[in-house]
Design a protein around this motif. Sequence first.
Motif, PDB file in Angstrom:
ATOM      1  N   ASN A   1      18.027 -34.249  22.035  1.00  0.00           N
ATOM      2  CA  ASN A   1      17.644 -33.022  22.716  1.00  0.00           C
ATOM      3  C   ASN A   1      16.155 -32.918  22.997  1.00  0.00           C
ATOM      4  OD1 ASN A   1      20.317 -32.180  22.616  1.00  0.00           O
ATOM      5  ND2 ASN A   1      20.047 -31.255  20.613  1.00  0.00           N
ATOM      6  N   VAL A   2      15.384 -33.898  22.589  1.00  0.00           N
ATOM      7  CA  VAL A   2      13.941 -33.855  22.779  1.00  0.00           C
ATOM      8  C   VAL A   2      13.622 -34.187  24.227  1.00  0.00           C
ATOM      9  CG1 VAL A   2      11.745 -34.871  22.104  1.00  0.00           C
ATOM     10  CG2 VAL A   2      13.477 -34.426  20.374  1.00  0.00           C
ATOM     11  N   ILE A   3      12.789 -33.372  24.832  1.00  0.00           N
ATOM     12  CA  ILE A   3      12.345 -33.582  26.204  1.00  0.00           C
ATOM     13  C   ILE A   3      10.877 -33.986  26.147  1.00  0.00           C
ATOM     14  CG2 ILE A   3      11.973 -32.501  28.457  1.00  0.00           C
ATOM     15  CD1 ILE A   3      14.198 -30.485  27.613  1.00  0.00           C
ATOM     16  N   THR A   4      10.510 -35.000  26.902  1.00  0.00           N
ATOM     17  CA  THR A   4       9.124 -35.448  26.924  1.00  0.00           C
ATOM     18  C   THR A   4       8.487 -35.132  28.281  1.00  0.00           C
ATOM     19  OG1 THR A   4       9.634 -37.660  27.762  1.00  0.00           O
ATOM     20  CG2 THR A   4       9.692 -37.343  25.354  1.00  0.00           C
ATOM     21  N   GLU A   5       7.181 -35.123  28.287  1.00  0.00           N
ATOM     22  CA  GLU A   5       6.443 -34.885  29.517  1.00  0.00           C
ATOM     23  C   GLU A   5       6.777 -35.947  30.562  1.00  0.00           C
ATOM     24  OE1 GLU A   5       5.177 -34.879  26.465  1.00  0.00           O
ATOM     25  OE2 GLU A   5       4.132 -32.961  26.196  1.00  0.00           O
TER      26      GLU A   5
END
Length: 128
Positions: free
Chosen positions: A21-25
């Motif tokens: 679920n982690v979103i990165t730039e």
Amino acid sequence: MKISRQLLLFMIIIVMGGCGNVITEDQLIGGTWLVTNGYEDGEIGGDPMCPPFNEGLEFIDEENVYVIAEKEEFVYSLRESDEGMKIEFYNPNGEMDFFKITLENENGFGLNGSGMIKTRNCYFEREE
């Protein structure tokens, strides 16, 4: 020996599950993100409501996003919380907007307002 292997497998499953679920730039940078729908309760549809972002966004780098309607850059930041990923926008005039951000796929994400702007929601699709 079997117990340590099982423990290791369990730890890997926990870590992999938490990372999904982690979103990165890097996932946001590139192309223009245009509002195409509303986004409520994890569902795409309805009328979008997320001024000043209604005309779209262009993520420039890990800190700056161009807000098309305002014709200027805002600072943004992503962070993890107990409720999922959050994105914060900092307007040059000192205003801040906080949203829960959900990446539906590599070319689509939804925003849901939090705090005083809970009624704001919109779904963006990448135009490349």
